[in-house]
Design a protein around this motif. Sequence first.
Motif, PDB file in Angstrom:
ATOM      1  N   LYS A 115       0.825  -1.211   0.000  1.00  0.00           N
ATOM      2  CA  LYS A 115       0.000   0.000   0.000  1.00  0.00           C
ATOM      3  C   LYS A 115       0.860   1.263   0.000  1.00  0.00           C
ATOM      4  O   LYS A 115       0.543   2.236  -0.698  1.00  0.00           O
ATOM      5  CB  LYS A 115      -0.931   0.014   1.219  1.00  0.00           C
ATOM      6  CG  LYS A 115      -2.050  -0.991   1.124  1.00  0.00           C
ATOM      7  CD  LYS A 115      -2.900  -0.981   2.375  1.00  0.00           C
ATOM      8  CE  LYS A 115      -4.003  -2.012   2.287  1.00  0.00           C
ATOM      9  NZ  LYS A 115      -4.832  -2.041   3.511  1.00  0.00           N
ATOM     10  N   VAL A 116       1.950   1.247   0.783  1.00  0.00           N
ATOM     11  CA  VAL A 116       2.842   2.408   0.838  1.00  0.00           C
ATOM     12  C   VAL A 116       3.481   2.644  -0.522  1.00  0.00           C
ATOM     13  O   VAL A 116       3.545   3.778  -1.007  1.00  0.00           O
ATOM     14  CB  VAL A 116       3.914   2.225   1.941  1.00  0.00           C
ATOM     15  CG1 VAL A 116       5.020   3.261   1.816  1.00  0.00           C
ATOM     16  CG2 VAL A 116       3.272   2.297   3.320  1.00  0.00           C
ATOM     17  N   ASN A 117       3.944   1.577  -1.163  1.00  0.00           N
ATOM     18  CA  ASN A 117       4.585   1.715  -2.468  1.00  0.00           C
ATOM     19  C   ASN A 117       3.589   2.225  -3.517  1.00  0.00           C
ATOM     20  O   ASN A 117       3.915   3.097  -4.332  1.00  0.00           O
ATOM     21  CB  ASN A 117       5.208   0.394  -2.902  1.00  0.00           C
ATOM     22  CG  ASN A 117       6.188   0.586  -4.019  1.00  0.00           C
ATOM     23  OD1 ASN A 117       7.089   1.402  -3.929  1.00  0.00           O
ATOM     24  ND2 ASN A 117       6.006  -0.168  -5.092  1.00  0.00           N
ATOM     25  N   ALA A 118       2.374   1.682  -3.480  1.00  0.00           N
ATOM     26  CA  ALA A 118       1.343   2.149  -4.426  1.00  0.00           C
ATOM     27  C   ALA A 118       1.011   3.616  -4.171  1.00  0.00           C
ATOM     28  O   ALA A 118       0.848   4.399  -5.117  1.00  0.00           O
ATOM     29  CB  ALA A 118       0.095   1.286  -4.316  1.00  0.00           C
ATOM     30  N   ARG A 119       0.927   4.011  -2.905  1.00  0.00           N
ATOM     31  CA  ARG A 119       0.636   5.416  -2.577  1.00  0.00           C
ATOM     32  C   ARG A 119       1.780   6.310  -3.031  1.00  0.00           C
ATOM     33  O   ARG A 119       1.559   7.395  -3.571  1.00  0.00           O
ATOM     34  CB  ARG A 119       0.410   5.558  -1.070  1.00  0.00           C
ATOM     35  CG  ARG A 119       0.077   6.962  -0.591  1.00  0.00           C
ATOM     36  CD  ARG A 119      -1.265   7.456  -1.125  1.00  0.00           C
ATOM     37  NE  ARG A 119      -2.324   6.538  -0.812  1.00  0.00           N
ATOM     38  CZ  ARG A 119      -3.086   6.591   0.291  1.00  0.00           C
ATOM     39  NH1 ARG A 119      -2.917   7.560   1.157  1.00  0.00           N
ATOM     40  NH2 ARG A 119      -4.018   5.687   0.493  1.00  0.00           N
ATOM     41  N   LYS A 120       3.025   5.864  -2.830  1.00  0.00           N
ATOM     42  CA  LYS A 120       4.174   6.644  -3.288  1.00  0.00           C
ATOM     43  C   LYS A 120       4.109   6.844  -4.805  1.00  0.00           C
ATOM     44  O   LYS A 120       4.325   7.944  -5.304  1.00  0.00           O
ATOM     45  CB  LYS A 120       5.487   5.954  -2.926  1.00  0.00           C
ATOM     46  CG  LYS A 120       6.695   6.747  -3.381  1.00  0.00           C
ATOM     47  CD  LYS A 120       7.859   6.014  -3.963  1.00  0.00           C
ATOM     48  CE  LYS A 120       7.643   4.671  -4.511  1.00  0.00           C
ATOM     49  NZ  LYS A 120       8.603   4.269  -5.521  1.00  0.00           N
ATOM     50  N   ASN A 121       3.772   5.788  -5.530  1.00  0.00           N
ATOM     51  CA  ASN A 121       3.673   5.894  -6.980  1.00  0.00           C
ATOM     52  C   ASN A 121       2.545   6.834  -7.391  1.00  0.00           C
ATOM     53  O   ASN A 121       2.672   7.582  -8.361  1.00  0.00           O
ATOM     54  CB  ASN A 121       3.496   4.518  -7.610  1.00  0.00           C
ATOM     55  CG  ASN A 121       4.770   3.713  -7.564  1.00  0.00           C
ATOM     56  OD1 ASN A 121       5.865   4.264  -7.492  1.00  0.00           O
ATOM     57  ND2 ASN A 121       4.637   2.402  -7.580  1.00  0.00           N
ATOM     58  N   LYS A 122       1.455   6.817  -6.645  1.00  0.00           N
ATOM     59  CA  LYS A 122       0.358   7.749  -6.941  1.00  0.00           C
ATOM     60  C   LYS A 122       0.813   9.189  -6.716  1.00  0.00           C
ATOM     61  O   LYS A 122       0.565  10.062  -7.549  1.00  0.00           O
ATOM     62  CB  LYS A 122      -0.861   7.443  -6.068  1.00  0.00           C
ATOM     63  CG  LYS A 122      -2.004   8.402  -6.313  1.00  0.00           C
ATOM     64  CD  LYS A 122      -3.199   8.126  -5.451  1.00  0.00           C
ATOM     65  CE  LYS A 122      -4.301   9.132  -5.751  1.00  0.00           C
ATOM     66  NZ  LYS A 122      -5.457   8.963  -4.886  1.00  0.00           N
TER      67      LYS A 122
END
Length: 108
Positions: A24-31
């Motif tokens: 989730k953190v990685n996906a949020r960072k990419n967003k």
Amino acid sequence: MTTFDDREKSFEKKFQHDQEIQFKVNARKNKLLGLWAAGLLGKAGADAEAYAKDVVMADFEKPGDSDVIHKLMKDLAAAGKPMEDHSIRKQGERLMEEAKKQVMAEQK
């Protein structure tokens, strides 16, 4: 069940939870990285959100961040705003902290 079995299941659950949080953190960072790039590209509102979603989806092409970095470099260059990969990675590192804060705040 023995105490050992209980401990093993507990460790497995913690590992699974930690992996979900990291995802989730990685996906949020990419967003957030996508929204940052969208701003550089002159996108706003729904266009920026759609672009950020495309950036998140690009991360599923290959393991690691190289697919996201490549997409951003290609898109920025096409818009006449070329940027080196190390600059994009540095921005990603800055946004990782914000992503962690946001995801952890949602967990509470």
